[in-house]
Design a protein around this motif. Structure first.
Motif, PDB file in Angstrom:
ATOM      1  N   PRO A  75      51.348 -58.132  81.199  1.00  0.00           N
ATOM      2  CA  PRO A  75      50.315 -57.393  80.476  1.00  0.00           C
ATOM      3  C   PRO A  75      50.488 -57.432  78.957  1.00  0.00           C
ATOM      4  O   PRO A  75      49.552 -57.196  78.223  1.00  0.00           O
ATOM      5  CB  PRO A  75      50.466 -55.952  80.979  1.00  0.00           C
ATOM      6  N   PHE A  76      51.687 -57.751  78.483  1.00  0.00           N
ATOM      7  CA  PHE A  76      51.945 -57.755  77.050  1.00  0.00           C
ATOM      8  C   PHE A  76      51.769 -59.123  76.418  1.00  0.00           C
ATOM      9  O   PHE A  76      51.855 -59.252  75.207  1.00  0.00           O
ATOM     10  CB  PHE A  76      53.355 -57.231  76.764  1.00  0.00           C
ATOM     11  N   LEU A  77      51.551 -60.132  77.222  1.00  0.00           N
ATOM     12  CA  LEU A  77      51.332 -61.458  76.674  1.00  0.00           C
ATOM     13  C   LEU A  77      49.917 -61.527  76.099  1.00  0.00           C
ATOM     14  O   LEU A  77      48.942 -61.266  76.779  1.00  0.00           O
ATOM     15  CB  LEU A  77      51.513 -62.531  77.750  1.00  0.00           C
ATOM     16  N   VAL A  78      49.835 -61.871  74.849  1.00  0.00           N
ATOM     17  CA  VAL A  78      48.548 -61.976  74.179  1.00  0.00           C
ATOM     18  C   VAL A  78      48.437 -63.389  73.641  1.00  0.00           C
ATOM     19  O   VAL A  78      49.348 -63.877  72.967  1.00  0.00           O
ATOM     20  CB  VAL A  78      48.440 -60.960  73.020  1.00  0.00           C
ATOM     21  N   ILE A  79      47.357 -64.004  73.939  1.00  0.00           N
ATOM     22  CA  ILE A  79      47.125 -65.336  73.408  1.00  0.00           C
ATOM     23  C   ILE A  79      46.437 -65.159  72.064  1.00  0.00           C
ATOM     24  O   ILE A  79      45.301 -64.681  71.990  1.00  0.00           O
ATOM     25  CB  ILE A  79      46.257 -66.172  74.369  1.00  0.00           C
ATOM     26  N   PRO A  80      47.128 -65.485  70.981  1.00  0.00           N
ATOM     27  CA  PRO A  80      46.538 -65.260  69.663  1.00  0.00           C
ATOM     28  C   PRO A  80      45.367 -66.210  69.408  1.00  0.00           C
ATOM     29  O   PRO A  80      45.365 -67.341  69.879  1.00  0.00           O
ATOM     30  CB  PRO A  80      47.693 -65.551  68.704  1.00  0.00           C
ATOM     31  N   GLN A  81      44.394 -65.689  68.658  1.00  0.00           N
ATOM     32  CA  GLN A  81      43.271 -66.528  68.258  1.00  0.00           C
ATOM     33  C   GLN A  81      43.692 -67.352  67.053  1.00  0.00           C
ATOM     34  O   GLN A  81      44.493 -66.909  66.232  1.00  0.00           O
ATOM     35  CB  GLN A  81      42.072 -65.677  67.852  1.00  0.00           C
ATOM     36  N   SER A  82      43.133 -68.545  66.943  1.00  0.00           N
ATOM     37  CA  SER A  82      43.391 -69.341  65.753  1.00  0.00           C
ATOM     38  C   SER A  82      42.641 -68.695  64.582  1.00  0.00           C
ATOM     39  O   SER A  82      41.691 -67.944  64.786  1.00  0.00           O
ATOM     40  CB  SER A  82      42.898 -70.774  65.972  1.00  0.00           C
ATOM     41  N   PRO A  83      43.063 -68.987  63.351  1.00  0.00           N
ATOM     42  CA  PRO A  83      42.341 -68.421  62.199  1.00  0.00           C
ATOM     43  C   PRO A  83      40.857 -68.759  62.221  1.00  0.00           C
ATOM     44  O   PRO A  83      40.023 -67.928  61.861  1.00  0.00           O
ATOM     45  CB  PRO A  83      43.051 -69.048  61.002  1.00  0.00           C
ATOM     46  N   THR A  84      40.512 -69.960  62.670  1.00  0.00           N
ATOM     47  CA  THR A  84      39.099 -70.343  62.745  1.00  0.00           C
ATOM     48  C   THR A  84      38.358 -69.476  63.746  1.00  0.00           C
ATOM     49  O   THR A  84      37.246 -69.035  63.483  1.00  0.00           O
ATOM     50  CB  THR A  84      38.957 -71.833  63.117  1.00  0.00           C
ATOM     51  N   ASP A  85      38.981 -69.201  64.894  1.00  0.00           N
ATOM     52  CA  ASP A  85      38.349 -68.354  65.905  1.00  0.00           C
ATOM     53  C   ASP A  85      38.181 -66.932  65.396  1.00  0.00           C
ATOM     54  O   ASP A  85      37.145 -66.302  65.622  1.00  0.00           O
ATOM     55  CB  ASP A  85      39.162 -68.342  67.195  1.00  0.00           C
ATOM     56  N   GLN A  86      39.195 -66.416  64.691  1.00  0.00           N
ATOM     57  CA  GLN A  86      39.093 -65.065  64.136  1.00  0.00           C
ATOM     58  C   GLN A  86      37.980 -64.983  63.099  1.00  0.00           C
ATOM     59  O   GLN A  86      37.212 -64.024  63.081  1.00  0.00           O
ATOM     60  CB  GLN A  86      40.430 -64.646  63.502  1.00  0.00           C
ATOM     61  N   THR A  87      37.889 -65.994  62.245  1.00  0.00           N
ATOM     62  CA  THR A  87      36.845 -66.030  61.227  1.00  0.00           C
ATOM     63  C   THR A  87      35.471 -66.112  61.872  1.00  0.00           C
ATOM     64  O   THR A  87      34.545 -65.397  61.477  1.00  0.00           O
ATOM     65  CB  THR A  87      37.061 -67.219  60.270  1.00  0.00           C
ATOM     66  N   ARG A  88      35.331 -66.971  62.871  1.00  0.00           N
ATOM     67  CA  ARG A  88      34.055 -67.102  63.583  1.00  0.00           C
ATOM     68  C   ARG A  88      33.665 -65.769  64.211  1.00  0.00           C
ATOM     69  O   ARG A  88      32.520 -65.331  64.107  1.00  0.00           O
ATOM     70  CB  ARG A  88      34.126 -68.190  64.653  1.00  0.00           C
ATOM     71  N   THR A  89      34.623 -65.107  64.849  1.00  0.00           N
ATOM     72  CA  THR A  89      34.361 -63.803  65.465  1.00  0.00           C
ATOM     73  C   THR A  89      33.906 -62.793  64.419  1.00  0.00           C
ATOM     74  O   THR A  89      32.941 -62.056  64.633  1.00  0.00           O
ATOM     75  CB  THR A  89      35.616 -63.298  66.206  1.00  0.00           C
ATOM     76  N   THR A  90      34.574 -62.750  63.285  1.00  0.00           N
ATOM     77  CA  THR A  90      34.191 -61.837  62.201  1.00  0.00           C
ATOM     78  C   THR A  90      32.783 -62.129  61.720  1.00  0.00           C
ATOM     79  O   THR A  90      31.952 -61.217  61.584  1.00  0.00           O
ATOM     80  CB  THR A  90      35.191 -61.948  61.022  1.00  0.00           C
ATOM     81  N   LEU A  91      32.475 -63.390  61.470  1.00  0.00           N
ATOM     82  CA  LEU A  91      31.142 -63.757  60.981  1.00  0.00           C
ATOM     83  C   LEU A  91      30.051 -63.468  62.009  1.00  0.00           C
ATOM     84  O   LEU A  91      28.970 -62.994  61.651  1.00  0.00           O
ATOM     85  CB  LEU A  91      31.119 -65.226  60.557  1.00  0.00           C
ATOM     86  N   LEU A  92      30.334 -63.722  63.275  1.00  0.00           N
ATOM     87  CA  LEU A  92      29.344 -63.426  64.314  1.00  0.00           C
ATOM     88  C   LEU A  92      29.134 -61.916  64.467  1.00  0.00           C
ATOM     89  O   LEU A  92      28.023 -61.464  64.760  1.00  0.00           O
ATOM     90  CB  LEU A  92      29.740 -64.069  65.637  1.00  0.00           C
ATOM     91  N   THR A  93      30.186 -61.139  64.239  1.00  0.00           N
ATOM     92  CA  THR A  93      30.058 -59.676  64.253  1.00  0.00           C
ATOM     93  C   THR A  93      29.172 -59.219  63.095  1.00  0.00           C
ATOM     94  O   THR A  93      28.294 -58.371  63.271  1.00  0.00           O
ATOM     95  CB  THR A  93      31.447 -59.012  64.175  1.00  0.00           C
ATOM     96  N   ILE A  94      29.396 -59.778  61.923  1.00  0.00           N
ATOM     97  CA  ILE A  94      28.575 -59.449  60.753  1.00  0.00           C
ATOM     98  C   ILE A  94      27.117 -59.805  61.023  1.00  0.00           C
ATOM     99  O   ILE A  94      26.208 -59.013  60.755  1.00  0.00           O
ATOM    100  CB  ILE A  94      29.105 -60.181  59.505  1.00  0.00           C
ATOM    101  N   LYS A  95      26.901 -60.986  61.566  1.00  0.00           N
ATOM    102  CA  LYS A  95      25.536 -61.426  61.902  1.00  0.00           C
ATOM    103  C   LYS A  95      24.864 -60.431  62.855  1.00  0.00           C
ATOM    104  O   LYS A  95      23.715 -60.038  62.649  1.00  0.00           O
ATOM    105  CB  LYS A  95      25.590 -62.819  62.544  1.00  0.00           C
ATOM    106  N   GLN A  96      25.598 -60.001  63.867  1.00  0.00           N
ATOM    107  CA  GLN A  96      25.055 -59.042  64.829  1.00  0.00           C
ATOM    108  C   GLN A  96      24.760 -57.712  64.153  1.00  0.00           C
ATOM    109  O   GLN A  96      23.719 -57.095  64.385  1.00  0.00           O
ATOM    110  CB  GLN A  96      26.026 -58.851  65.983  1.00  0.00           C
ATOM    111  N   GLN A  97      25.667 -57.234  63.294  1.00  0.00           N
ATOM    112  CA  GLN A  97      25.467 -55.954  62.615  1.00  0.00           C
ATOM    113  C   GLN A  97      24.279 -56.001  61.651  1.00  0.00           C
ATOM    114  O   GLN A  97      23.718 -54.968  61.326  1.00  0.00           O
ATOM    115  CB  GLN A  97      26.754 -55.541  61.884  1.00  0.00           C
TER     116      GLN A  97
END
Length: 162
Positions: free
Chosen positions: A21-43
């Protein structure tokens, strides 16, 4: 049917299963940036002009995005009919140096959330629907900021000259 011996000792299997349960697959910086931008777009209500912002392409290929060495450093969203406030997640773009949101319909007071964008050098908020005075603590904006415009285009833009 004979029972086959396990290649793993029971203690190892127990240890592995309790850590799962503690294993977390980290997102790449590109994936994190994409997620942030898509969140902004949605907001911002998914403006049609941002249709190129999607999960199947890299943010640096989006026309509104400026990148340096594969990292998002600029957003140019001039005249995109944005009618919602600037979301706090915009400052999750840690390398953002240029933000142009001019000629939109962004409402409310001056967006103090931009105080959290610590690397901003260029900020254009002109021709929006901000109300009220410029905050007395506007000096909390990035110390790297050398240009800010928040007035109508009929009056000259202000340069901070820091």
């Amino acid at each position: 049917m004979p029972k086959l011996p396990s290649p793993f000792p029971p203690a190892f299997l127990y240890f592995l299963l309790t850590l799962m349960p503690f294993l977390v697959i980290p997102q790449s910086p590109t994936d994190q940036t994409r997620t942030t931008l898509l969140t902004i777009k949605q907001q911002w209500g998914n403006p049609s002009q941002l249709s190129s912002w999607n999960n199947s392409s890299r943010p640096c290929s989006w026309p509104e995005i400026t990148c340096t060495n594969g990292v998002v450093t600029g957003l140019n969203l001039t005249n995109y009919n944005i009618i919602e406030p600037i979301p706090p997640s915009i400052c999750d773009l840690k390398n953002l140096t240029m933000l142009d949101l001019s000629f939109n319909d962004i409402p409310g007071n001056f967006p103090k959330i931009l105080y959290n964008c610590s690397n901003l050098q260029y900020l254009d908020l002109s021709q929006n629907y901000f109300v009220g005075p410029i905050p007395s603590d506007i000096n909390r904006l990035s110390s790297s900021l050398w240009y800010i415009a928040s007035a109508p285009t009929t009056s000259p833009a202000k340069s901070l000259g820091r």
